[in-house]
Motif scaffolding. Structure first.
Motif, PDB file in Angstrom:
ATOM      1  N   LEU A  99       0.841  -1.201   0.000  1.00  0.00           N
ATOM      2  CA  LEU A  99       0.000   0.000   0.000  1.00  0.00           C
ATOM      3  C   LEU A  99       0.877   1.254   0.000  1.00  0.00           C
ATOM      4  O   LEU A  99       0.626   2.214  -0.744  1.00  0.00           O
ATOM      5  CB  LEU A  99      -0.895  -0.024   1.248  1.00  0.00           C
ATOM      6  CG  LEU A  99      -2.060   0.945   1.344  1.00  0.00           C
ATOM      7  CD1 LEU A  99      -3.075   0.703   0.236  1.00  0.00           C
ATOM      8  CD2 LEU A  99      -2.728   0.818   2.722  1.00  0.00           C
ATOM      9  N   LEU A 100       1.941   1.224   0.787  1.00  0.00           N
ATOM     10  CA  LEU A 100       2.851   2.394   0.848  1.00  0.00           C
ATOM     11  C   LEU A 100       3.528   2.610  -0.503  1.00  0.00           C
ATOM     12  O   LEU A 100       3.661   3.742  -0.972  1.00  0.00           O
ATOM     13  CB  LEU A 100       3.893   2.188   1.950  1.00  0.00           C
ATOM     14  CG  LEU A 100       3.349   2.089   3.378  1.00  0.00           C
ATOM     15  CD1 LEU A 100       4.490   1.933   4.377  1.00  0.00           C
ATOM     16  CD2 LEU A 100       2.493   3.300   3.726  1.00  0.00           C
ATOM     17  N   ARG A 101       3.920   1.531  -1.150  1.00  0.00           N
ATOM     18  CA  ARG A 101       4.561   1.677  -2.478  1.00  0.00           C
ATOM     19  C   ARG A 101       3.599   2.338  -3.449  1.00  0.00           C
ATOM     20  O   ARG A 101       3.949   3.231  -4.204  1.00  0.00           O
ATOM     21  CB  ARG A 101       4.988   0.301  -3.017  1.00  0.00           C
ATOM     22  CG  ARG A 101       6.330  -0.205  -2.550  1.00  0.00           C
ATOM     23  CD  ARG A 101       6.844  -1.310  -3.482  1.00  0.00           C
ATOM     24  NE  ARG A 101       5.920  -2.432  -3.533  1.00  0.00           N
ATOM     25  CZ  ARG A 101       5.960  -3.467  -2.701  1.00  0.00           C
ATOM     26  NH1 ARG A 101       6.869  -3.496  -1.742  1.00  0.00           N
ATOM     27  NH2 ARG A 101       5.097  -4.472  -2.789  1.00  0.00           N
ATOM     28  N   ARG A 102       2.321   1.895  -3.380  1.00  0.00           N
ATOM     29  CA  ARG A 102       1.320   2.453  -4.310  1.00  0.00           C
ATOM     30  C   ARG A 102       1.055   3.926  -4.038  1.00  0.00           C
ATOM     31  O   ARG A 102       0.725   4.695  -4.938  1.00  0.00           O
ATOM     32  CB  ARG A 102       0.002   1.659  -4.214  1.00  0.00           C
ATOM     33  CG  ARG A 102       0.060   0.260  -4.791  1.00  0.00           C
ATOM     34  CD  ARG A 102      -1.328  -0.302  -5.098  1.00  0.00           C
ATOM     35  NE  ARG A 102      -2.163  -0.396  -3.904  1.00  0.00           N
ATOM     36  CZ  ARG A 102      -2.166  -1.441  -3.069  1.00  0.00           C
ATOM     37  NH1 ARG A 102      -1.318  -2.446  -3.290  1.00  0.00           N
ATOM     38  NH2 ARG A 102      -2.957  -1.486  -2.009  1.00  0.00           N
ATOM     39  N   HIS A 103       1.218   4.348  -2.783  1.00  0.00           N
ATOM     40  CA  HIS A 103       0.854   5.720  -2.412  1.00  0.00           C
ATOM     41  C   HIS A 103       2.043   6.667  -2.305  1.00  0.00           C
ATOM     42  O   HIS A 103       1.852   7.856  -2.012  1.00  0.00           O
ATOM     43  CB  HIS A 103       0.107   5.708  -1.059  1.00  0.00           C
ATOM     44  CG  HIS A 103      -1.325   5.268  -1.171  1.00  0.00           C
ATOM     45  ND1 HIS A 103      -1.682   3.954  -1.334  1.00  0.00           N
ATOM     46  CD2 HIS A 103      -2.474   5.967  -1.161  1.00  0.00           C
ATOM     47  CE1 HIS A 103      -2.993   3.854  -1.398  1.00  0.00           C
ATOM     48  NE2 HIS A 103      -3.502   5.075  -1.310  1.00  0.00           N
ATOM     49  N   LEU A 104       3.273   6.166  -2.567  1.00  0.00           N
ATOM     50  CA  LEU A 104       4.430   7.037  -2.329  1.00  0.00           C
ATOM     51  C   LEU A 104       4.315   8.354  -3.095  1.00  0.00           C
ATOM     52  O   LEU A 104       4.602   9.424  -2.568  1.00  0.00           O
ATOM     53  CB  LEU A 104       5.734   6.317  -2.714  1.00  0.00           C
ATOM     54  CG  LEU A 104       7.028   7.143  -2.481  1.00  0.00           C
ATOM     55  CD1 LEU A 104       7.224   7.472  -1.000  1.00  0.00           C
ATOM     56  CD2 LEU A 104       8.250   6.387  -3.040  1.00  0.00           C
ATOM     57  N   LYS A 155      -1.358  13.020  -0.516  1.00  0.00           N
ATOM     58  CA  LYS A 155      -1.572  12.462   0.823  1.00  0.00           C
ATOM     59  C   LYS A 155      -2.288  13.490   1.683  1.00  0.00           C
ATOM     60  O   LYS A 155      -1.989  14.683   1.627  1.00  0.00           O
ATOM     61  CB  LYS A 155      -0.218  12.088   1.459  1.00  0.00           C
ATOM     62  CG  LYS A 155       0.592  11.103   0.600  1.00  0.00           C
ATOM     63  CD  LYS A 155       1.985  10.913   1.170  1.00  0.00           C
ATOM     64  CE  LYS A 155       2.811   9.997   0.252  1.00  0.00           C
ATOM     65  NZ  LYS A 155       3.229  10.678  -0.985  1.00  0.00           N
ATOM     66  N   HIS A 156      -3.229  13.039   2.519  1.00  0.00           N
ATOM     67  CA  HIS A 156      -3.921  13.962   3.419  1.00  0.00           C
ATOM     68  C   HIS A 156      -3.344  13.829   4.822  1.00  0.00           C
ATOM     69  O   HIS A 156      -3.296  12.747   5.386  1.00  0.00           O
ATOM     70  CB  HIS A 156      -5.430  13.679   3.454  1.00  0.00           C
ATOM     71  CG  HIS A 156      -6.179  14.675   4.300  1.00  0.00           C
ATOM     72  ND1 HIS A 156      -6.468  14.439   5.635  1.00  0.00           N
ATOM     73  CD2 HIS A 156      -6.609  15.934   4.021  1.00  0.00           C
ATOM     74  CE1 HIS A 156      -7.084  15.517   6.131  1.00  0.00           C
ATOM     75  NE2 HIS A 156      -7.187  16.424   5.168  1.00  0.00           N
ATOM     76  N   GLY A 213       8.842   6.843   9.813  1.00  0.00           N
ATOM     77  CA  GLY A 213       9.447   7.683   8.787  1.00  0.00           C
ATOM     78  C   GLY A 213       8.363   8.414   8.005  1.00  0.00           C
ATOM     79  O   GLY A 213       8.467   8.651   6.811  1.00  0.00           O
ATOM     80  N   THR A 214       7.305   8.775   8.725  1.00  0.00           N
ATOM     81  CA  THR A 214       6.131   9.374   8.063  1.00  0.00           C
ATOM     82  C   THR A 214       6.467  10.655   7.314  1.00  0.00           C
ATOM     83  O   THR A 214       5.984  10.869   6.188  1.00  0.00           O
ATOM     84  CB  THR A 214       5.027   9.672   9.092  1.00  0.00           C
ATOM     85  OG1 THR A 214       4.613   8.462   9.727  1.00  0.00           O
ATOM     86  CG2 THR A 214       3.819  10.301   8.431  1.00  0.00           C
ATOM     87  N   VAL A 215       7.313  11.509   7.892  1.00  0.00           N
ATOM     88  CA  VAL A 215       7.649  12.763   7.196  1.00  0.00           C
ATOM     89  C   VAL A 215       8.385  12.453   5.899  1.00  0.00           C
ATOM     90  O   VAL A 215       8.099  13.038   4.845  1.00  0.00           O
ATOM     91  CB  VAL A 215       8.474  13.695   8.109  1.00  0.00           C
ATOM     92  CG1 VAL A 215       8.943  14.931   7.348  1.00  0.00           C
ATOM     93  CG2 VAL A 215       7.653  14.108   9.331  1.00  0.00           C
ATOM     94  N   ASN A 216       9.321  11.480   5.940  1.00  0.00           N
ATOM     95  CA  ASN A 216       9.993  11.070   4.695  1.00  0.00           C
ATOM     96  C   ASN A 216       8.955  10.661   3.658  1.00  0.00           C
ATOM     97  O   ASN A 216       8.967  11.131   2.523  1.00  0.00           O
ATOM     98  CB  ASN A 216      10.918   9.872   4.951  1.00  0.00           C
ATOM     99  CG  ASN A 216      12.197  10.243   5.670  1.00  0.00           C
ATOM    100  OD1 ASN A 216      12.530  11.421   5.809  1.00  0.00           O
ATOM    101  ND2 ASN A 216      12.917   9.229   6.145  1.00  0.00           N
ATOM    102  N   PHE A 217       8.039   9.783   4.091  1.00  0.00           N
ATOM    103  CA  PHE A 217       7.020   9.258   3.170  1.00  0.00           C
ATOM    104  C   PHE A 217       6.153  10.383   2.619  1.00  0.00           C
ATOM    105  O   PHE A 217       5.857  10.442   1.420  1.00  0.00           O
ATOM    106  CB  PHE A 217       6.162   8.222   3.899  1.00  0.00           C
ATOM    107  CG  PHE A 217       5.086   7.611   3.062  1.00  0.00           C
ATOM    108  CD1 PHE A 217       3.753   7.987   3.221  1.00  0.00           C
ATOM    109  CD2 PHE A 217       5.397   6.670   2.090  1.00  0.00           C
ATOM    110  CE1 PHE A 217       2.757   7.430   2.437  1.00  0.00           C
ATOM    111  CE2 PHE A 217       4.401   6.096   1.307  1.00  0.00           C
ATOM    112  CZ  PHE A 217       3.079   6.492   1.478  1.00  0.00           C
ATOM    113  N   ALA A 218       5.792  11.320   3.498  1.00  0.00           N
ATOM    114  CA  ALA A 218       4.938  12.441   3.065  1.00  0.00           C
ATOM    115  C   ALA A 218       5.625  13.280   1.986  1.00  0.00           C
ATOM    116  O   ALA A 218       4.966  13.881   1.132  1.00  0.00           O
ATOM    117  CB  ALA A 218       4.587  13.315   4.258  1.00  0.00           C
TER     118      ALA A 218
END
Ligand code: LIP
Length: 273
Positions: free
Chosen positions: A28-33, A37-38, A95-100
């Motif tokens: 799911l994370l790969r699909r949303h990178l 993002k909200h 690592g949410t900020v990285n992901f965001a």
């Protein structure tokens, strides 16, 4: 997945269930990178995404239905009986900020802990010990696993911490947690250490910093004000890779200051009070 009704949880079955759901959340994370993002909470040094909550719900549903006797303590909330003998400790996106910011350096961190009657060096201050650790970084498809008393593995291969003992040959990671107080307490040590080591790295994911030490990529990782869900799985993986996972509870819910290192460096490092 068969339901586990007996009181005991088999660590291998627990690891398999954690790996399965970590891989599903990782996909799911790969699909949303690169998707929009909200964020439902934004501060100077932190972002909380709706996807954090969605991913923890997926993990909670999978693990609490397979192991109904367990509870879950996660960055996005708790589920089940807080006094349960077994609890999952989960950071759905470490690592949410990285992901965001579409930086592909974030992971799913899942640990299983058991309340222990005989506290020992591995026991956290609330009486739980980590018995299974799973960290999945979906962008490089790197899966770290460990069961207490066994070797730590990266994609199935046994890993071990480095044996570097000279600070001037070491790469050390420092985490800067979210508050001004943590930043101001940590910066002086950053300025001291930066002149002694080969390189300092600030990567934004505690769980991955711990697995990098376990894999010998980093030689140590230091952070204060870090939360249990950031470090429980990676801490076990580090210990099962021959490393030292020193931590001490500090003010704040499930908050710690910690030093993770290979066995050669522990006495040369400190973590700010
Ligand atoms: C992050 C940690 C990191 C810390 C950040 C943040 P999150 O966890 O992994 O080490 O410095 O402040 O806490 O919030 O991305 O799950």
């Amino acid at each position: 997945m068969t339901r586990k009704s007996e009181a005991q949880i088999n660590p291998k079955a627990a690891q398999a269930a954690a790996v399965d759901v970590a891989r599903r959340v990782g996909a799911l994370l790969r699909r949303h990178l690169h998707a929009s993002k909200h964020a439902h909470e934004v501060t100077q040094h932190d972002i909380k995404l709706d996807l954090d909550v969605r991913c923890q719900k997926i993990i909670e549903k999978a693990l609490l239905s397979a192991f109904p006797q367990s509870a879950l303590l996660g960055e996005e909330g708790v589920a089940g009986n807080p006094e349960a003998e077994y609890r999952w400790v989960v950071d759905p996106i470490d690592g949410t900020v990285n992901f965001a910011y579409t930086i592909p350096h974030a992971c799913v961190s899942i640990a299983l802990q058991r309340r222990t009657p005989e506290p020992g060096p591995a026991t956290f201050e609330d009486g739980y010990e980590t018995i299974v650790g799973v960290v999945y970084e979906p962008f490089s498809n790197e899966l770290w696993t460990a069961i207490c008393g066994n070797s730590a593995r990266l994609n199935g291969r046994i890993i071990h911490v480095s044996d570097r003992r000279r600070l001037d040959e070491c790469i050390i990671s420092i985490g800067f947690a979210k508050t001004r107080e943590n930043l101001e307490a940590t910066l002086p040590y950053f300025l001291e250490l930066v002149h002694k080591v080969r390189k300092l790295r600030i990567m934004g994911s505690a769980a991955l910093a711990l697995t990098y030490v376990a894999t010998g990529r980093f030689d140590a990782y230091i952070e204060r004000g870090i939360r249990l869900w950031d470090i429980a799985a990676g801490g076990l993986i580090l210990e099962c890779a021959g490393g030292v996972f020193w931590r001490e509870a500090v003010a704040g819910a499930h908050a710690y200051r910690m030093i993770a290192s290979n066995r050669m460096l522990r006495k040369q490092l400190r973590v700010p009070n």
